[in-house]
Scaffold this active site. Sequence first.
Site, PDB file in Angstrom:
ATOM      1  N   ASP A 120       0.841  -1.203   0.000  1.00 51.65           N
ATOM      2  CA  ASP A 120       0.000   0.000   0.000  1.00 51.65           C
ATOM      3  C   ASP A 120       0.877   1.255   0.000  1.00 51.65           C
ATOM      4  OD1 ASP A 120       0.883  -0.215   2.585  1.00 51.65           O
ATOM      5  OD2 ASP A 120      -1.111  -0.102   3.515  1.00 51.65           O
ATOM      6  N   SER A 121       2.215   1.057  -0.006  1.00 55.37           N
ATOM      7  CA  SER A 121       3.133   2.179  -0.239  1.00 55.37           C
ATOM      8  C   SER A 121       2.902   2.760  -1.637  1.00 55.37           C
ATOM      9  CB  SER A 121       4.595   1.724  -0.089  1.00 55.37           C
ATOM     10  OG  SER A 121       4.835   0.544  -0.830  1.00 55.37           O
ATOM     11  N   GLU A 170      -1.673  -5.512   8.514  1.00 51.60           N
ATOM     12  CA  GLU A 170      -0.881  -4.968   9.613  1.00 51.60           C
ATOM     13  C   GLU A 170      -1.550  -5.217  10.961  1.00 51.60           C
ATOM     14  OE1 GLU A 170      -0.097  -0.800   8.915  1.00 51.60           O
ATOM     15  OE2 GLU A 170       0.837  -1.189   6.962  1.00 51.60           O
ATOM     16  N   GLU A 195       8.958  -4.271  10.807  1.00 52.91           N
ATOM     17  CA  GLU A 195       9.425  -2.985  10.268  1.00 52.91           C
ATOM     18  C   GLU A 195       9.977  -2.097  11.378  1.00 52.91           C
ATOM     19  OE1 GLU A 195       6.746  -1.064   7.539  1.00 52.91           O
ATOM     20  OE2 GLU A 195       7.941   0.779   7.482  1.00 52.91           O
TER      21      GLU A 195
HETATM   22  O1  KIV Z   1       3.545  -1.147   1.654  1.00 57.21           O
HETATM   23  C1  KIV Z   1       4.743  -1.487   1.710  1.00 57.21           C
HETATM   24  O2  KIV Z   1       5.553  -1.189   0.835  1.00 57.21           O
HETATM   25  C2  KIV Z   1       5.177  -2.252   2.873  1.00 57.21           C
HETATM   26  C3  KIV Z   1       6.650  -2.429   3.059  1.00 57.21           C
HETATM   27  C4  KIV Z   1       7.215  -1.234   3.684  1.00 57.21           C
HETATM   28  C5  KIV Z   1       6.966  -3.666   3.825  1.00 57.21           C
HETATM   29  O3  KIV Z   1       4.381  -2.694   3.643  1.00 57.21           O
END
Ligand code: KIV
Length: 271
Positions: A51-52, A122, A189
Site C-alpha cells: 500500500d506504499s 498490519e 518494520e
Molecule cells: O507497503 C509497503 O511497501 C510495505 C513495506 C514497507 C513492507 O508494507
Amino acid sequence: MSLHKDIKRVTTHVLQEMKSQNEKISMLTAYDFSIAKIVDQAGIDVILVGDSASNVMAGHETTLPITLDQMIYHAASVIRAINRSLVVVDLPFGNYQGDSREALRSAIRIMKEAEAHAVKLEGGRQVVESVERILSAGIPVMGHLGLTPQSIYKFGTYTVRAREEEEANALIEDALLLQKTGCFAIILEKIPAKLASLIAEKLDIPVIGIGAGGGVDGQVLVLHDMLGITQEFSPRFLRRYHNLHQEIYNACSSFKKDVKSEDFPNSKEQY
Ligand code: KIV
C-alpha cells in the site's frame, strides 16, 4: 547463496524451506507491469504490491487513502508480468480492521480479481479474527508488525518501535500469535535488530525485515526508495542501489534540449 534459483515458482512452502536451509529471502515492492517484469526476471523471491503505492505512485502523504479497487488494479498489473515470484498484496486501510467478514470479502476480491497469491495485513492481536477468517478460505496471510504505517496517526511518528521492554514483549507475543493463527510469514518494520533476530529465532515461519537488521530470514525494501527515485525519504536502513531520480532527470533534460534545438528527430528517426 541461492539454493532455490532454479525453482519455477516461489510458493509459501518454498519460503519455509528457504528459512530452514538458511537461505535469505529477497522481497521488493512493485506496482505495475513493466517494473514487475524486471523484478521477477531478476529473481526476487517475493513481490509485494504494497500500500506504499499510495505514497510512491499516487503521491499521498500516508498509506491510508489507497482503496481496495486501486490495490486490485496495481496487483492485477503485477500478476500479468510475473513468472516466478510469489506476489503478496496489501489489504488497504479500512478493509479489514474491526470486521473479519469484510476482511475476508476484501481478501477474496484480491485473490479473484487480481489473481494474487497471498495477502498481507498490519497488526497483531487486534486483527487475529480477520487473519483466521481469511485463512479459513484457504488464502495465505502474511503479518506485519513493528512500525505499521496504517496506524501512523495513532503513533504520531515514524521512529523506531519496541525499544522499551513492554512494547518489545507485546511484539514478541503478537508475532507468536500470528504464527499460531497460521500466517505463513511476517514482516518486521523498523525495530531494534536484536529484538528482530530474537523473534526470527523463536518463530518457525520466515521473518522478513525492513529496518530490522540482518538477523532475520529476509529483507524487503520499497523499490522506488532503493532505486533512488524517491529523494526525500532516507532512513538509516535504506541502501540506495541507484540514483534513478538523477538519471531520469538527465534523460528528460536531454530530450527537452534535443527537441528545442531540433536535433530530435533526425533523418533516421522518421519515415
Ligand atoms: O507497503 C509497503 O511497501 C510495505 C513495506 C514497507 C513492507 O508494507
